[in-house]
Design an enzyme around this catalytic site. Structure first.
Site, PDB file in Angstrom:
ATOM      1  CG  ASN A  10      20.176  32.665  43.711  1.00  0.00           C
ATOM      2  OD1 ASN A  10      21.260  33.037  44.137  1.00  0.00           O
ATOM      3  ND2 ASN A  10      19.036  32.970  44.285  1.00  0.00           N
ATOM      4  CG  HIS A  33      30.938  30.487  44.955  1.00  0.00           C
ATOM      5  ND1 HIS A  33      29.786  29.937  45.460  1.00  0.00           N
ATOM      6  CD2 HIS A  33      30.552  31.523  44.177  1.00  0.00           C
ATOM      7  CE1 HIS A  33      28.747  30.626  45.000  1.00  0.00           C
ATOM      8  NE2 HIS A  33      29.188  31.588  44.216  1.00  0.00           N
ATOM      9  NE  ARG A  36      20.109  51.146  69.023  1.00  0.00           N
ATOM     10  CZ  ARG A  36      20.543  51.687  70.160  1.00  0.00           C
ATOM     11  NH1 ARG A  36      21.179  52.844  70.130  1.00  0.00           N
ATOM     12  NH2 ARG A  36      20.331  51.079  71.292  1.00  0.00           N
ATOM     13  NE  ARG A  53      20.289  41.032  45.183  1.00  0.00           N
ATOM     14  CZ  ARG A  53      20.774  41.923  46.038  1.00  0.00           C
ATOM     15  NH1 ARG A  53      19.988  42.876  46.497  1.00  0.00           N
ATOM     16  NH2 ARG A  53      22.018  41.886  46.435  1.00  0.00           N
ATOM     17  CE  LYS A  63      21.103  38.874  48.314  1.00  0.00           C
ATOM     18  NZ  LYS A  63      21.310  37.522  47.775  1.00  0.00           N
ATOM     19  CD  GLU A  85      29.249  34.078  40.919  1.00  0.00           C
ATOM     20  OE1 GLU A  85      28.112  34.273  40.440  1.00  0.00           O
ATOM     21  OE2 GLU A  85      29.457  33.410  41.964  1.00  0.00           O
ATOM     22  CG  HIS A 138      24.658  30.623  42.670  1.00  0.00           C
ATOM     23  ND1 HIS A 138      24.971  30.963  41.370  1.00  0.00           N
ATOM     24  CD2 HIS A 138      25.556  31.282  43.451  1.00  0.00           C
ATOM     25  CE1 HIS A 138      25.993  31.813  41.386  1.00  0.00           C
ATOM     26  NE2 HIS A 138      26.367  32.022  42.642  1.00  0.00           N
ATOM     27  CD  GLU A 197      18.120  36.275  46.373  1.00  0.00           C
ATOM     28  OE1 GLU A 197      19.083  36.877  46.847  1.00  0.00           O
ATOM     29  OE2 GLU A 197      18.058  35.051  46.237  1.00  0.00           O
ATOM     30  CE  LYS A 239      23.986  42.152  43.092  1.00  0.00           C
ATOM     31  NZ  LYS A 239      24.934  41.527  43.987  1.00  0.00           N
ATOM     32  CG  HIS A 280      24.948  27.721  47.080  1.00  0.00           C
ATOM     33  ND1 HIS A 280      23.876  28.594  46.988  1.00  0.00           N
ATOM     34  CD2 HIS A 280      26.057  28.489  47.071  1.00  0.00           C
ATOM     35  CE1 HIS A 280      24.338  29.832  46.909  1.00  0.00           C
ATOM     36  NE2 HIS A 280      25.650  29.797  46.959  1.00  0.00           N
TER      37      HIS A 280
END
Ligand SMILES: NC(=O)c1ccc[n+]([C@@H]2O[C@H](COP(=O)([O-])OP(=O)(O)OC[C@H]3O[C@@H](n4cnc5c(N)ncnc54)[C@H](O)[C@@H]3O)[C@@H](O)[C@H]2O)c1
Ligand SMILES: [Zn+2]
Length: 375
Positions: free
Chosen positions: A259, A278, A135, A255, A157, A199, A262, A251, A241, A266
Site C-alpha cells: 500500500n 489510479h 459455492r 502485504r 484477492k 506500481e 496508496h 494482509e 508479490k 486513494h
C-alpha cells in the site's frame, strides 16, 4: 538482471497455509503453450468436454479474444467467451449476476473452470464469480494489463465495488494458475501502461536498490515495451508479490507494504471523483510518502528526486492538479477502509527496500507536503 526470453515458472507456495500452491508462467508470445497447459490442467480435473468460460472485457475481447479462443479450441478445450463492458464502472455485483447467469446458460457446473482474460477489473470480477458460482469453482488468470501482470492476478484477492467505494465486496480465492504473455502488453493504451508503471516503481522502492536502479536505468526500454525489459520487470514484480503473498495472504502484516503511496493515493482518487487515474494518484501518494519519510525517518531527499525523474519519463504527472482540494483529500483519508480505529496508517521508507508502517504522521506535516506537491 537476466535478459533471456525463455518461459519462466514461479511457484506460489501456499502449503504452509494448508492451501494448494500454483504456478505463474511468464513468457513472450506463448499463447499456444498456455492453451496446452490449460488443457493439461483441465484433463486432470474434469472431463475434457466440460465447458470453460473465458471471462473478458469488451476491449480485450475485440483485440485478443478470437485468437485466444482459437488457441483453446485447437487443443480441444470447449471454451466460450463471456464478455462484459470494459471499465471500472462494470466492476459491480450486477455484472457478477449477469455473468453467473451466462455461465448457467452455458451449462457450467462444479467441474467447469473460469479463465479470466483481461486487466485487473476482469481478474477481480472473474475471481469473484469463481469464488461464489455454485459455492466456488477453479479459475485461471491470464492477465493482459501491466497492473494485472505485475500485481492483481497474483494473490487471490477478488472484489467488486459498491456505490460507496471500491473493492467493498470481495473474497480471497487463489487462482489455479497464472499465465502471463507479455505480448498482450503491446496493445495496452499508453495511459494504462503508465498507470502500471507507477506500481512497478512502487515495487522497486519496496524491493531494494538493485531492482530500483534496474528500473531507473532501463526506463527507456521499458517504456518502449522491449520484450526483454518487460519480461525482466514482470518476472521480478511477480517474485516480489509471490514472496509477500506466501507469508501474508490476508494482509495482516507485510502485504500492507504494497500500500505504499496508496493511503494518500486513494484519498486523491476519491477526492478527484476518480477523474485522476489510479496510477497518477498513487504516484503523488508515493511522492508524499517519500517526503514524509525524509521528514520523519531521514530518508535521503535524493530518493524522492529519483522517483520523480522516473515517473516523468514514464509519462506520469508528478504534481497534484489544483482542482483537487486538500480538505477533500483529508476528508477521504478519514474514511479510508484500511484505517484501524482512529489511526491513519502510512507506509514509509527508512531506505529503498526498507518499508515500515507509521501511524504517528502529523496532519500539519502532511498538509504542507501535499500543498508542496501542487502544480
Ligand atoms: N486483486 C488485487 O490484488 C488487485 C491489485 C491491484 C489492482 N486491482 C484492481 O485492478 C483494477 C485495475 O486494473 P487495470 O488497470 O488492469 O484495469 P482494467 O482491467 O480496467 O484495464 C485497463 C484498461 O485497459 C484495457 N486493457 C487491458 N488489457 C489490454 C490489452 N492487452 N490491450 C488493450 N487494452 C487492454 C481494459 O479493457 C481497460 O480499458 C482495479 O479495479 C483495481 O482495484 C486488484
Ligand atoms: Zn494500486
Amino acid at each position: 538482471m537476466q535478459k533471456d526470453l525463455a518461459m519462466k515458472k514461479i511457484t506460489v507456495n501456499l502449503e504452509q497455509l494448508a492451501r494448494s500452491s500454483y504456478d505463474i508462467c511468464i513468457g513472450n508470445d506463448i499463447e499456444g503453450e498456455i492453451a496446452q497447459l490449460i488443457a493439461q490442467s483441465l484433463a486432470l480435473s474434469a472431463p475434457m468436454r466440460a465447458p470453460a468460460a473465458v471471462i473478458s472485457d469488451s476491449n480485450v475481447m475485440s483485440i485478443h479474444g478470437e485468437r485466444f479462443l482459437e488457441s483453446l479450441h485447437r487443443v480441444g478445450i470447449n471454451a466460450t467467451i463471456v464478455p462484459f463492458p470494459a471499465g471500472e464502472s462494470s466492476k459491480n455485483i450486477l455484472t457478477v449476476t449477469k455473468l453467473a447467469e451466462s455461465l448457467l446458460d452455458l451449462g457450467m457446473d462444479r467441474s467447469s473452470k473460469i479463465i479470466a482474460l483481461g486487466g485487473g477489473v476482469v481478474g477481480d470480477v472473474a475471481g469473484f464469480v469463481a469464488s461464489i458460482y455454485m459455492r466456488g469453482i477453479p479459475h485461471i488468470q491470464i492477465p493482459t494489463s501491466l497492473i494485472a501482470q505485475t500485481d492483481s492476478s497474483i494473490g487471490g484477492k477478488t472484489a467488486v465495488d459498491l456505490p460507496q467505494g471500491k473493492n467493498l465486496l470481495g473474497t480471497f480465492l487463489q487462482p489455479a494458475a497464472v499465465f502471463i504473455d507479455v505480448r498482450f502488453l503491446a496493445t495496452l493504451p499508453e495511459r494504462e501502461f503508465s498507470n502500471g508503471m507507477a506500481e512497478v516503481i512502487k515495487y522497486g522502492l519496496l524491493n531494494g536498490e538493485e531492482f530500483f536502479s534496474y528500473i531507473e536505468s532501463n526506463i527507456g526500454g521499458i517504456m518502449h515495451r522491449e520484450t526483454s525489459a518487460l519480461m525482466a520487470v514482470v518476472e521480478r514484480c511477480c517474485r516480489i508479490k509471490k514472496g509477500i503473498v506466501e507469508i501474508d495472504e490476508k494482509e495482516k502484516g507485510s502485504r500492507r507494504f504494497l500500500n505504499l503511496g496508496h493511503t494518500v493515493g486513494h484519498a486523491i482518487e476519491a477526492a478527484a471523483d476518480y477523474q485522476i487515474s489510479h496510477g497518477e494518484a498513487i504516484a503523488i501518494g508515493m511522492l508524499a510518502a517519500l517526503r514524509l519519510s525524509s521528514a520523519i525517518l531521514q530518508l535521503p531527499n535524493s530518493v524522492g528526486e529519483r522517483v520523480e525523474r522516473i515517473l516523468r519519463t514514464a509519462g506520469i504527472p508528478t504534481r497534484l492538479p489544483s482542482s483537487v482540494d486538500t480538505a477533500a483529500i483529508f476528508a477521504k483519508l478519514k474514511t479510508d477502509k484500511k484505517r484501524e480505529g482512529n489511526k491513519m496508517n502510512f507506509i514509509l521508507l527508512q531506505d529503498i527496500g526498507l518499508p515500515l508502517v507509521a501511524d504517528n504522521v502529523l496532519q500539519g506535516l502532511l498538509t504542507a507536503i501535499i500543498e508542496d506537491l501542487r502544480q
